[in-house]
Design a protein around this motif. Structure first.
Motif, PDB file in Angstrom:
ATOM      1  N   HIS A  78       1.020  -1.082  -0.016  1.00 39.24           N
ATOM      2  CA  HIS A  78      -0.050   0.113  -0.069  1.00 39.24           C
ATOM      3  C   HIS A  78       0.820   1.305  -0.098  1.00 39.24           C
ATOM      4  N   PRO A  79       0.385   2.272  -0.815  1.00 39.20           N
ATOM      5  CA  PRO A  79       1.645   3.418  -0.960  1.00 39.20           C
ATOM      6  C   PRO A  79       1.636   4.205   0.405  1.00 39.20           C
ATOM      7  N   GLU A  80       0.399   3.872   1.040  1.00 39.70           N
ATOM      8  CA  GLU A  80       0.244   4.818   2.600  1.00 39.70           C
ATOM      9  C   GLU A  80       1.280   4.245   3.299  1.00 39.70           C
ATOM     10  N   PHE A  81       1.514   2.899   3.308  1.00 39.98           N
ATOM     11  CA  PHE A  81       2.585   2.362   4.268  1.00 39.98           C
ATOM     12  C   PHE A  81       3.954   2.466   3.763  1.00 39.98           C
ATOM     13  N   VAL A  82       4.093   2.510   2.589  1.00 37.93           N
ATOM     14  CA  VAL A  82       5.563   2.833   2.009  1.00 37.93           C
ATOM     15  C   VAL A  82       5.743   4.495   2.319  1.00 37.93           C
ATOM     16  N   SER A  83       4.940   5.421   2.157  1.00 38.19           N
ATOM     17  CA  SER A  83       5.230   6.688   2.536  1.00 38.19           C
ATOM     18  C   SER A  83       5.455   6.819   4.165  1.00 38.19           C
ATOM     19  N   LEU A  84       4.724   6.132   4.940  1.00 36.13           N
ATOM     20  CA  LEU A  84       4.961   6.275   6.431  1.00 36.13           C
ATOM     21  C   LEU A  84       6.472   5.705   6.752  1.00 36.13           C
ATOM     22  N   LEU A  85       6.715   4.408   6.359  1.00 36.65           N
ATOM     23  CA  LEU A  85       7.802   3.825   6.608  1.00 36.65           C
ATOM     24  C   LEU A  85       9.066   4.436   6.064  1.00 36.65           C
ATOM     25  N   GLN A  86       8.916   5.352   5.001  1.00 35.42           N
ATOM     26  CA  GLN A  86       9.913   6.053   4.334  1.00 35.42           C
ATOM     27  C   GLN A  86      10.455   7.268   5.503  1.00 35.42           C
ATOM     28  N   LEU A  87       9.153   7.805   5.950  1.00 35.57           N
ATOM     29  CA  LEU A  87       9.273   8.738   6.933  1.00 35.57           C
ATOM     30  C   LEU A  87      10.025   8.317   8.249  1.00 35.57           C
ATOM     31  N   VAL A  88       9.528   7.295   8.418  1.00 33.60           N
ATOM     32  CA  VAL A  88      10.311   6.475   9.870  1.00 33.60           C
ATOM     33  C   VAL A  88      11.654   6.399   9.778  1.00 33.60           C
ATOM     34  N   VAL A 231       0.542  11.295  11.284  1.00 34.59           N
ATOM     35  CA  VAL A 231       2.022  10.918  11.168  1.00 34.59           C
ATOM     36  C   VAL A 231       2.749  11.901  11.892  1.00 34.59           C
ATOM     37  N   ASP A 232       2.482  12.940  12.191  1.00 34.06           N
ATOM     38  CA  ASP A 232       2.961  13.572  13.102  1.00 34.06           C
ATOM     39  C   ASP A 232       3.164  12.994  14.757  1.00 34.06           C
ATOM     40  N   SER A 233       1.870  12.450  14.822  1.00 33.84           N
ATOM     41  CA  SER A 233       1.723  11.715  16.142  1.00 33.84           C
ATOM     42  C   SER A 233       2.556  10.251  16.138  1.00 33.84           C
ATOM     43  N   VAL A 234       2.829   9.974  15.130  1.00 32.49           N
ATOM     44  CA  VAL A 234       3.677   8.512  15.108  1.00 32.49           C
ATOM     45  C   VAL A 234       5.158   9.128  15.099  1.00 32.49           C
ATOM     46  N   LEU A 235       5.355  10.186  14.594  1.00 31.40           N
ATOM     47  CA  LEU A 235       6.945  10.386  14.472  1.00 31.40           C
ATOM     48  C   LEU A 235       7.235  11.259  15.887  1.00 31.40           C
ATOM     49  N   ARG A 236       6.640  11.651  16.456  1.00 31.16           N
ATOM     50  CA  ARG A 236       6.710  12.574  17.737  1.00 31.16           C
ATOM     51  C   ARG A 236       7.721  11.925  18.743  1.00 31.16           C
ATOM     52  N   ARG A 237       8.687  12.872  19.072  1.00 27.37           N
ATOM     53  CA  ARG A 237       9.586  12.124  20.063  1.00 27.37           C
ATOM     54  C   ARG A 237       8.783  12.000  21.313  1.00 27.37           C
ATOM     55  N   ARG A 238       8.973  10.853  22.113  1.00 26.74           N
ATOM     56  CA  ARG A 238       8.107  10.456  23.259  1.00 26.74           C
ATOM     57  C   ARG A 238       9.297   9.996  24.268  1.00 26.74           C
TER      58      ARG A 238
END
Length: 450
Positions: A78-88, A231-238
């Motif tokens: 799914h392109p949505e997951f490709v995009s998310l994993l690239q950002l990660v 996306v911001d929530s996933v990538l947020r530093r915690r």
């Protein structure tokens, strides 16, 4: 995250056996794993060991690798997951791990094709040489280990019964929902039970976007994987201290502005209470909506039609506890954002009664300042004695960093699951206010009293 029917619509196990059946004699079983997992063994450890033996007996290493390459070429992520994993992959503080009961080698090849194999790790089996099999319990244990032993904030993505325990252990659970004809048929009832009876708080991502959602979007709110806020929530530093999820705005400009009147010696009484109310409103909007989640509900649009509105997930099953007296103003700010929540005043732990928690999903303990953390720890322990599984969020204007990392708060709370701390700022200042510097006295103009 799981892989099959999540990262892509395809089930790589089914594709593998389809390749096998097309190259073998007619009459061979098309998908022996379906028969295996439908037997009395179910999805047990023994069944997954037997599945590995089936793969082993079907092809030698060279043929197995060629089949995996063939299957991988038929998989479209799914392109949505490709995009998310690239950002990660661009982040140093976030990592992605695929934990699959399926074929590791297939997903290694799929990720390599997408340029993600160096940043996304795959835990899976398929061959005896792997030395292990992945089961439901293994997925859940990995999440628990990351959370409890390594203090990692965990997002989990799953789609079936095999993922439900893993989803329940995670800080954030996302149920990936595919086309109705391909999704797990037994998941709905189990998911409903986990939400209604076991306290699971999950959201759903529908792929493709025109597929129908699971359950309803009140029990399982919709999210978009490409939405900026998600996306911001996933990538947020915690950060986690002693098993506690800690979120704070210490270095944000918004926090600097909000904290200024609370530290100004000239500000007291109603003006100071208003400053604290604004802090509560900000923390509820910026952090609590993310920690707990939001749910969709219908509202009348100003233009005359109906549209979707959002509120805190299980807002009516939320109890806001103002730790008196310093926490009241902030608690009122939180209540302003979540108006359907129950509001409770508590001067001591036993002011919280059993009926305040019965039928509730979340309790918010609000105080202006957390110093040693001893008082908050007593409240948390009392709530836990009344309700063993309710989610607890401690909300503070200021929390001493040492109390969170190694003080009495950390010691007392390390053993409690479903616990979060949200603060406007963490402070290294160990000063405890008294008299004219006490926050409660400043809030209510009682600094002149002995």
């Amino acid at each position: 995250m799981d892989a099959d029917r999540i990262l892509a619509a395809e089930d790589t196990g089914a594709l593998f056996w389809k390749r096998i059946s097309s190259s073998r004699r007619p009459g061979d079983e098309d998908y022996p794993l379906k028969t295996l997992f439908s037997s009395q063994l179910g999805y047990s450890y023994t069944a997954f060991r037997q599945a590995t033996l089936l793969y082993e007996e079907t092809a030698d290493d060279q043929e197995f690798d060629a089949l995996c390459q063939d299957v991988a070429s038929a998989v479209t992520m799914h392109p949505e997951f490709v995009s998310l994993l690239q950002l990660v992959a661009e982040q140093e503080h976030v990592g992605a791990v695929i934990v699959t009961c399926g074929l590791r080698r297939v997903w290694d090849k799929v990720l390599e094709r997408e340029g993600l194999s160096k940043t996304v790790k795959v835990i899976g089996g398929g061959r005896i040489a792997d030395g292990f099999v992945v089961t439901t319990a293994v997925k859940a244990a990995l999440v628990a280990r990351l959370r409890d032993a390594h203090q990692v904030y965990v997002w989990a993505f799953g789609d079936s019964l095999l993922d439900l325990e893993m989803l329940s252990k995670a800080d954030q659970a996302i149920v990936v929902v595919g086309e109705e004809q391909t999704r797990s048929k037994t998941m709905d009832a189990a998911l409903m039970k986990a939400i209604d009876n076991d306290g699971l708080r999950a959201r759903q991502a529908v792929l493709p976007s025109n597929a129908s959602p699971r359950l309803d979007t009140t029990k399982l709110p919709l999210i978009q994987l490409t939405e900026h806020q998600f996306v911001d929530s996933v990538l947020r530093r915690r950060s986690r201290y002693a098993g506690i999820q800690v979120l704070h705005a210490t270095d944000r400009n918004a926090a600097k502005l909000l904290m200024t009147p609370t530290r100004d010696a000239k500000v007291a009484g109603p003006v100071l209470r208003e400053a604290h109310r604004r802090v509560g409103w900000y923390l509820a909007t910026e952090f609590l909506a993310d920690v707990i989640g939001v749910e969709e509900y219908p509202i009348a649009h100003v233009q005359g039609h109906h549209t979707s509105g959002y509120r805190l997930f299980h807002e009516q099953q939320t109890s806001i506890v103002a730790l008196m007296r310093g926490g009241e103003a902030m608690a009122l700010g939180v209540n302003e954002v979540f108006p359907l929540a129950m509001f409770i005043h508590a001067s001591r732990p036993d002011d919280i009664m059993l009926h305040h928690l019965q039928g509730q999903c979340t309790v918010l303990l609000v105080d202006s300042v957390v110093n040693s953390g001893k008082t908050v720890a007593q409240f948390v322990q009392h709530v836990r004695n009344l309700h063993a599984t309710i989610r607890i969020v401690v909300i503070a204007g200021v929390a001493q960093a040492q109390s969170v990392s190694e003080g009495s708060l950390a010691e007392a709370l390390a053993r409690h699951a479903k616990l979060s701390l949200v603060a406007l700022r963490l402070s290294d200042n160990k000063f405890t206010g008294r008299g004219t510097t006490d926050t409660g006295n400043r809030l209510f103009n009682t600094t002149h009293l002995p």
